[in-house]
Design an enzyme around this catalytic site. Structure first.
Site, short mmCIF file in Angstrom:
data_model
loop_
_atom_site.label_atom_id
_atom_site.label_comp_id
_atom_site.label_asym_id
_atom_site.label_seq_id
_atom_site.Cartn_x
_atom_site.Cartn_y
_atom_site.Cartn_z
CB VAL A 58 -0.93 0.02 1.23
CG1 VAL A 58 -1.81 1.27 1.22
CG2 VAL A 58 -1.80 -1.24 1.27
CB VAL A 85 4.89 1.30 3.76
CG1 VAL A 85 4.52 2.74 3.43
CG2 VAL A 85 4.16 0.82 5.01
CE LYS A 86 3.55 0.28 -4.85
NZ LYS A 86 2.57 -0.02 -5.93
CB ILE A 87 8.22 5.12 0.29
CG1 ILE A 87 7.46 4.84 1.59
CG2 ILE A 87 8.87 6.49 0.32
CD1 ILE A 87 8.30 4.94 2.85
#
Length: 228
Positions: A58, A85-87
Site C-alpha cells: 500500500v 509500505v510503498k514509498i
C-alpha cells in the site's frame, strides 16, 4: 519468479487468489481511486480476502518524510503483518525509507526508473525496489535492460533488497524480467491471464474431450471409477 496481483478490484482479487499462485496484492493511489468509496474499509477487505500470510503493498499519499512515516505506521497498524509500505523514489522518500527500514518496516520503493535509484533504495534499506518496465519502454529506454542492471548492482551489493518489477503491458515483458533474475513481478489481471493462456492448450484440451467422448460417451473417468 513470485507473482503479485496489481489491482484493488475485489472480484479480481477473489478470483486470482482462488485460482492462481499469487503471493499477494499491490495497490497504488491510482488503482485505489478507481474503486472509490470507503477506501480504508476496502483495504481491510483485501487483507481479509488474501489472508495474513500474503503480502499487501500500500502506497503512502503524503509527500513529506515525517508525514510519510506517520502514514506508514497507520497503514501497518491497520493491515497487520506482511504489509509493505510503498514509498516513491524521492529525497523525502529516501529519508523515510531509511528511517522506517531501520525500525523494521517493510518498504517497497516505487516509481523507480533508473538503476541508480534502485541502488540508493537498497542502501536505504528497502525490502523491494519497483521498477516501471513498460514506462521505461514507452520513453524509448530499454526497460528489461535497466532491470538487468539493477539485478547486477543489487547482487554485487550483498543487500537483501529484491526487485519487484511493475508496469507491464505484455506477458513477454514479465518472462524477460524473469530471465534476467527478477525475483518478483506485480502484474495486472489481464497480463496474469495471458501468462497462462495459449491457444494450443485450448485446442489440446478440446481434442482430449472429443476423443474421450467418442470412446466412452458422457461418462467421466471419476464416474467410471465410482461405478466400478
Amino acid at each position: 519468479m513470485r507473482l503479485i496481483l496489481d489491482t484493488a478490484n475485489l472480484a479480481d482479487i477473489r478470483y486470482f487468489n482462488d485460482y492462481f499462485p499469487i503471493c499477494g496484492v499491490t495497490t497504488n493511489p491510482t488503482i485505489l481511486s478507481r474503486e472509490g468509496g470507503d477506501i480504508v474499509s476496502h483495504l481491510e477487505k483485501i487483507r481479509e480476502m488474501i489472508g495474513a500470510d500474503k503480502e499487501l503493498h500500500v502506497q503512502v499519499t503524503e509527500t513529506e518524510y515525517e508525514r510519510m512515516e506517520a502514514e506508514a505506521e497507520a497503514i501497518v497498524s491497520l493491515l497487520g503483518k506482511n504489509t509493505f509500505v510503498k514509498i516513491p523514489a524521492t529525497p523525502d522518500g529516501m529519508r523515510a525509507t531509511r528511517e522506517l527500514s531501520a525500525r523494521g518496516f517493510g518498504i517497497t520503493v516505487t516509481a523507480v526508473l533508473s538503476a541508480s535509484q534502485a541502488m540508493l533504495a537498497a542502501e536505504a534499506g528497502a525490502a523491494y525496489v519497483a521498477p516501471y518496465v513498460s514506462r521505461l519502454e514507452n520513453i524509448g529506454a530499454d526497460g528489461v535492460g535497466c532491470v538487468r542492471d539493477m539485478a547486477r548492482i543489487l547482487a554485487a551489493s550483498g543487500r537483501r533488497t529484491e526487485i519487484l518489477a511493475a508496469s507491464f503491458k505484455t506477458a513477454r515483458e514479465v518472462l524477460e524480467c524473469a530471465l534476467v533474475g527478477v525475483q518478483v513481478a506485480t502484474v495486472s489481471s489481464d497480463v496474469m491471464k495471458n501468462l497462462l493462456r495459449h491457444t494450443t492448450t485450448d485446442t489440446s484440451v478440446t481434442g482430449f474431450a472429443a476423443d474421450w467422448k467418442g470412446a466412452f460417451g458422457d461418462s467421466t473417468l471419476l464416474e467410471l471409477i465410482k461405478n466400478r
